[in-house]
Structures are given as C-alpha cells and as structure tokens.
Scaffold this motif. Structure first.
Motif, PDB file in Angstrom:
ATOM      1  N   ALA A  14       0.836  -1.194   0.000  1.00  0.00           N
ATOM      2  CA  ALA A  14       0.000   0.000   0.000  1.00  0.00           C
ATOM      3  C   ALA A  14       0.874   1.248   0.000  1.00  0.00           C
ATOM      4  O   ALA A  14       1.876   1.319   0.710  1.00  0.00           O
ATOM      5  CB  ALA A  14      -0.923   0.006   1.217  1.00  0.00           C
ATOM      6  N   GLN A  87      -3.750   1.354  -3.152  1.00  0.00           N
ATOM      7  CA  GLN A  87      -4.422   0.875  -1.948  1.00  0.00           C
ATOM      8  C   GLN A  87      -4.922  -0.545  -2.185  1.00  0.00           C
ATOM      9  O   GLN A  87      -5.107  -0.961  -3.334  1.00  0.00           O
ATOM     10  CB  GLN A  87      -5.572   1.800  -1.590  1.00  0.00           C
ATOM     11  CG  GLN A  87      -5.154   3.225  -1.286  1.00  0.00           C
ATOM     12  CD  GLN A  87      -4.156   3.308  -0.146  1.00  0.00           C
ATOM     13  OE1 GLN A  87      -4.311   2.668   0.900  1.00  0.00           O
ATOM     14  NE2 GLN A  87      -3.097   4.099  -0.335  1.00  0.00           N
ATOM     15  N   SER A 129      -1.730  -4.747   2.269  1.00  0.00           N
ATOM     16  CA  SER A 129      -1.876  -3.705   3.303  1.00  0.00           C
ATOM     17  C   SER A 129      -0.749  -3.753   4.312  1.00  0.00           C
ATOM     18  O   SER A 129       0.051  -4.659   4.330  1.00  0.00           O
ATOM     19  CB  SER A 129      -3.217  -3.884   4.015  1.00  0.00           C
ATOM     20  OG  SER A 129      -3.306  -5.179   4.569  1.00  0.00           O
TER      21      SER A 129
END
Length: 129
Positions: A14, A87, A129
């Motif tokens: 991310a 993202q 993430s």
C-alpha cells in the motif's frame, strides 16, 4: 484488427506504485481511443481511465482521485497507466481496450465497455496492506 498485450502488473505494498503498459499491434492504433478497465474478484469490470487518439482528451473514474495517469505513445504503439498511492482496494486485473475514436466515445466519457472493440488479456495488480 488490433491486438493488445498488457504488462507491468505485480505485487506492491500500500502506498506503492506500478506502471502498466499495453502494447498494441496494427497500423491503425493512432486512430483508436483507448481505455483502462479493471475487475476485482467477485465484482463487475469497471472503467478506470480513457484517452482519445491524440492524448488531448482524457477521462478518469472518480475513484482515481489524481492517483493514476494515463498516457499513450502513438509512435511506439503503446498505452500506459501510471498507478501511484495504491491501496488494497485497487487490487484487480487491469485490462486495456481499444475502440473507435468518435462521437459516441466522447459522449460516454470513454466509460461504457461497449465503446471498445478490442481487449487485452489483462495484468494482475495486487496491493498488500
């Protein structure tokens, strides 16, 4: 007839970046409008960005929010999508597409998939993430 081959996908954390490329074949590439779409697992394919034959008219989906940049090089017969600030929700298979550069394309903002006649096989983008 236009053949499209995407590359440049991969796994990125991310906040990272990737540059997708779409190599096209055929002498008429410069006459086509081009687009990038994506499809996440379990979701419908969605429009990401579109660019007209000259590169002057460009459209982005709202979710891009200034993070992605589409460009094309007609001399090299290439289409690009620079992906920044990625993202996890950007995880998807990304497809490039080519279609007639005409009134329908401009009216649709490049969005409807039916504006495009030719599609690549896709390149996977995975954002952790």
């Amino acid at each position: 007839q236009v053949q499209l081959v995407e590359s440049g996908g991969g796994l990125v954390q991310a906040g990272g970046s990737l540059r997708l490329s779409c190599a096209a074949s055929g002498p008429t590439f410069s006459s086509y409008a081009m687009g990038w779409f994506r499809q996440a697992p379990g979701k419908e394919r969605e429009f990401v960005s579109g660019i007209n034959w000259s590169g002057v008219s460009i459209f982005y989906a709202d979710f891009v929010k200034g993070r992605f940049t589409i460009s094309r090089d007609n001399a090299k017969i290439m289409l690009y999508l620079q992906l920044n600030s990625l993202q996890p929700e950007d995880t998807a298979v990304y497809y490039c597409a080519a279609g007639p550069d005409g009134r329908r394309w401009y009216r649709g903002g490049g969005v409807p998939s039916e504006l495009y006649d030719y599609w690549g096989q896709g390149t996977q983008v995975t954002v952790s993430s």
